[in-house]
Design a protein around this motif. Sequence first.
Motif, PDB file in Angstrom:
ATOM      1  N   GLU A   1       2.525 -17.776  15.633  1.00 44.29           N
ATOM      2  CA  GLU A   1       2.927 -17.487  14.267  1.00 44.29           C
ATOM      3  C   GLU A   1       3.719 -16.192  14.247  1.00 44.29           C
ATOM      4  N   ASP A   2       4.743 -16.122  13.428  1.00 43.02           N
ATOM      5  CA  ASP A   2       5.558 -14.919  13.321  1.00 43.02           C
ATOM      6  C   ASP A   2       4.791 -13.868  12.522  1.00 43.02           C
ATOM      7  N   GLN A   3       4.143 -12.959  13.215  1.00 42.35           N
ATOM      8  CA  GLN A   3       3.343 -11.930  12.565  1.00 42.35           C
ATOM      9  C   GLN A   3       4.231 -10.753  12.190  1.00 42.35           C
ATOM     10  N   PHE A   4       4.021 -10.235  10.973  1.00 43.34           N
ATOM     11  CA  PHE A   4       4.867  -9.175  10.446  1.00 43.34           C
ATOM     12  C   PHE A   4       4.126  -7.840  10.450  1.00 43.34           C
ATOM     13  N   VAL A   5       3.084  -7.719   9.652  1.00 42.81           N
ATOM     14  CA  VAL A   5       2.279  -6.498   9.561  1.00 42.81           C
ATOM     15  C   VAL A   5       0.819  -6.901   9.468  1.00 42.81           C
ATOM     16  N   LEU A   6      -0.055  -6.118  10.120  1.00 46.86           N
ATOM     17  CA  LEU A   6      -1.503  -6.346  10.074  1.00 46.86           C
ATOM     18  C   LEU A   6      -1.885  -7.726  10.593  1.00 46.86           C
ATOM     19  N   GLY A   7      -1.092  -8.269  11.486  1.00 48.72           N
ATOM     20  CA  GLY A   7      -1.369  -9.595  12.021  1.00 48.72           C
ATOM     21  C   GLY A   7      -1.136 -10.724  11.046  1.00 48.72           C
ATOM     22  N   LEU A   8      -0.377 -10.468   9.978  1.00 49.97           N
ATOM     23  CA  LEU A   8      -0.143 -11.467   8.943  1.00 49.97           C
ATOM     24  C   LEU A   8       1.299 -11.939   8.987  1.00 49.97           C
ATOM     25  N   SER A   9       1.471 -13.211   8.673  1.00 52.46           N
ATOM     26  CA  SER A   9       2.815 -13.735   8.509  1.00 52.46           C
ATOM     27  C   SER A   9       3.371 -13.295   7.160  1.00 52.46           C
ATOM     28  N   VAL A  10       4.635 -13.540   6.933  1.00 49.96           N
ATOM     29  CA  VAL A  10       5.279 -13.113   5.692  1.00 49.96           C
ATOM     30  C   VAL A  10       4.642 -13.767   4.458  1.00 49.96           C
ATOM     31  N   PRO A  11       4.369 -15.086   4.439  1.00 53.54           N
ATOM     32  CA  PRO A  11       3.729 -15.660   3.247  1.00 53.54           C
ATOM     33  C   PRO A  11       2.346 -15.075   2.963  1.00 53.54           C
ATOM     34  N   ARG A  12       1.532 -14.885   4.017  1.00 58.66           N
ATOM     35  CA  ARG A  12       0.188 -14.344   3.792  1.00 58.66           C
ATOM     36  C   ARG A  12       0.246 -12.879   3.376  1.00 58.66           C
ATOM     37  N   LEU A  13       1.206 -12.111   3.923  1.00 54.86           N
ATOM     38  CA  LEU A  13       1.361 -10.732   3.494  1.00 54.86           C
ATOM     39  C   LEU A  13       1.810 -10.658   2.042  1.00 54.86           C
ATOM     40  N   ALA A  14       2.682 -11.582   1.632  1.00 53.87           N
ATOM     41  CA  ALA A  14       3.115 -11.619   0.228  1.00 53.87           C
ATOM     42  C   ALA A  14       1.947 -11.933  -0.696  1.00 53.87           C
ATOM     43  N   ALA A  15       1.051 -12.845  -0.285  1.00 49.81           N
ATOM     44  CA  ALA A  15      -0.126 -13.156  -1.101  1.00 49.81           C
ATOM     45  C   ALA A  15      -1.023 -11.932  -1.248  1.00 49.81           C
ATOM     46  N   LEU A  16      -1.211 -11.182  -0.158  1.00 47.42           N
ATOM     47  CA  LEU A  16      -2.025  -9.971  -0.231  1.00 47.42           C
ATOM     48  C   LEU A  16      -1.408  -8.939  -1.172  1.00 47.42           C
ATOM     49  N   LEU A  17      -0.102  -8.723  -1.047  1.00 47.60           N
ATOM     50  CA  LEU A  17       0.563  -7.751  -1.912  1.00 47.60           C
ATOM     51  C   LEU A  17       0.525  -8.175  -3.375  1.00 47.60           C
ATOM     52  N   LEU A  18       0.676  -9.460  -3.641  1.00 46.92           N
ATOM     53  CA  LEU A  18       0.597  -9.934  -5.029  1.00 46.92           C
ATOM     54  C   LEU A  18      -0.799  -9.720  -5.606  1.00 46.92           C
ATOM     55  N   GLY A  19      -1.832  -9.956  -4.792  1.00 45.75           N
ATOM     56  CA  GLY A  19      -3.187  -9.705  -5.257  1.00 45.75           C
ATOM     57  C   GLY A  19      -3.430  -8.247  -5.572  1.00 45.75           C
ATOM     58  N   LEU A  20      -2.960  -7.349  -4.690  1.00 49.20           N
ATOM     59  CA  LEU A  20      -3.125  -5.915  -4.941  1.00 49.20           C
ATOM     60  C   LEU A  20      -2.310  -5.474  -6.156  1.00 49.20           C
ATOM     61  N   LEU A  21      -1.107  -6.023  -6.307  1.00 46.41           N
ATOM     62  CA  LEU A  21      -0.290  -5.679  -7.474  1.00 46.41           C
ATOM     63  C   LEU A  21      -0.940  -6.152  -8.766  1.00 46.41           C
ATOM     64  N   ALA A  22      -1.531  -7.339  -8.724  1.00 48.73           N
ATOM     65  CA  ALA A  22      -2.232  -7.837  -9.906  1.00 48.73           C
ATOM     66  C   ALA A  22      -3.433  -6.949 -10.243  1.00 48.73           C
ATOM     67  N   ALA A  23      -4.171  -6.518  -9.219  1.00 48.08           N
ATOM     68  CA  ALA A  23      -5.311  -5.624  -9.465  1.00 48.08           C
ATOM     69  C   ALA A  23      -4.848  -4.287 -10.057  1.00 48.08           C
ATOM     70  N   TYR A  24      -3.763  -3.752  -9.539  1.00 52.40           N
ATOM     71  CA  TYR A  24      -3.224  -2.483 -10.057  1.00 52.40           C
ATOM     72  C   TYR A  24      -2.788  -2.636 -11.520  1.00 52.40           C
ATOM     73  N   THR A  25      -2.173  -3.764 -11.823  1.00 49.63           N
ATOM     74  CA  THR A  25      -1.733  -3.999 -13.201  1.00 49.63           C
ATOM     75  C   THR A  25      -2.915  -4.116 -14.148  1.00 49.63           C
ATOM     76  N   ILE A  26      -3.973  -4.807 -13.714  1.00 49.33           N
ATOM     77  CA  ILE A  26      -5.154  -4.976 -14.575  1.00 49.33           C
ATOM     78  C   ILE A  26      -5.824  -3.639 -14.849  1.00 49.33           C
TER      79      ILE A  26
END
Length: 450
Positions: free
Chosen positions: A13-38
């Motif tokens: 798998e093409d790992q980008f950061v923290l052993g995560l691929s781009v789609p999984r890293l995007a999901a993590l960032l979206l979750g953190l962004l949603a938490a910050y917004t809330i």
Amino acid sequence: MRGVRIPQDLNGEDQFVLGLSVPRLAALLLGLLAAYTILHLTLPAPLQLAAAGMAALTGAALAWVRPEGRSLIHWALAAVEFKFGQHLATDPELTERTNPMKGAETDRKLIIDRGPRLSVVTYQTQSTPTHEPPSTTPVQFADDVIELPEPAGNDPPPPDTDIDVETAEPAPVYLGGPQVITFFSAKGGTGRTTLATEVAALLAMKGRYRESPTSRPQPLRVVLIDFDLASANVSARVGIAQPTMLDYLCDLTVPHPDPRDYIVRHQGTGLDVLLGPSKCLSGDRAELFGVPQAAHILSTLKAGYQFLVLDMSANLGNLETYLLETATRIYCVVTPTAGSVQSLYRGVEALRRLGLGPKLQYVANKMRDGFNLSEPIGDLNGSLVARIPYDPAFDTAENRHEPIALRSAGASAEALCHLAASVYPALQLPAPSRSRLRSFAWLSRSRRAG
């Protein structure tokens, strides 16, 4: 075309950061962004903290939780696709039951054929005469399966017309041209030759087809070709020593020898075999056999066979690359060892660089209890077509110089049949009993292979 050099630092798998691929890293960032917004919304503190924590945990789960080696995003999309497919499959039936005349008038939408698919349609007894004669033109429906029309007239044909009387095997109409099947592994000792021989033998033994809906069943025309120039072992598997590909290359009695003259038939299975050279043709002898000779053999045999099963070496030179590009399907073989899994990653990456990714399928061989290859196969974004268990009967069959399909039964034989059915789906069609009540024939009105 030059050989392919395989790099040493590849993963599935093409790992980008923290052993995560781009789609999984995007999901993590979206979750953190949603938490910050809330956290910055004007909400009660308990509700705010609970919602922010839930958003962050959801993003982390989408990033790191991987059931069966696949991400939650993959499983969610698979569930949506499954439900949507179920809805499309059941909706035409509901329409036909609620309004039969409308269902008969508004047939399913025609689409363009994208590959050979098979369909066997059993005949249905008619209690009342129809007002319009049935169409005699094969209709292709929206599920990519060509269904053969029922013959005109009210008299039902004899039962089991889609079954070969001698072998009780399904015999659908074969649609499409010849298929080239090859087994590949970047590491030796995975069982490529064994699987190629067994699958070819099963296709020749059990595979049946018809040229038209009214013609008699015939055995599939299958040929096994040994292109392993350095270590040809198909002869040991089938118990035939001569003639070999070396005889074809060295025949000086005719200006242009025909490879069909050097094919021998295995009597136990009815499989045609073109044996590999009896001597090693690698190194300084590699010039005796190359891409032009292989192209001539394949083009000649495609005219007379429906399935060409190739056994090849573990290299990726000019000849192997040509054979893989010619193949219809490439089965990547892996065993439950660290070296084999590492070689699988490297080999698949090399094949994808050649543009062969859509042809790849995966087979686990010599599997024992307690081993699970779901994680590496999931990293490759694939799935196992078959799981062949470890069985000493394979060694016994090789020492007897015959395919295991001739005598063995049990888990190994079932796994091999499942693998062969992935090549020719008609092998999975159920064979109806002769004592089947005709009044219940509508329960299996259309049985499809594919």
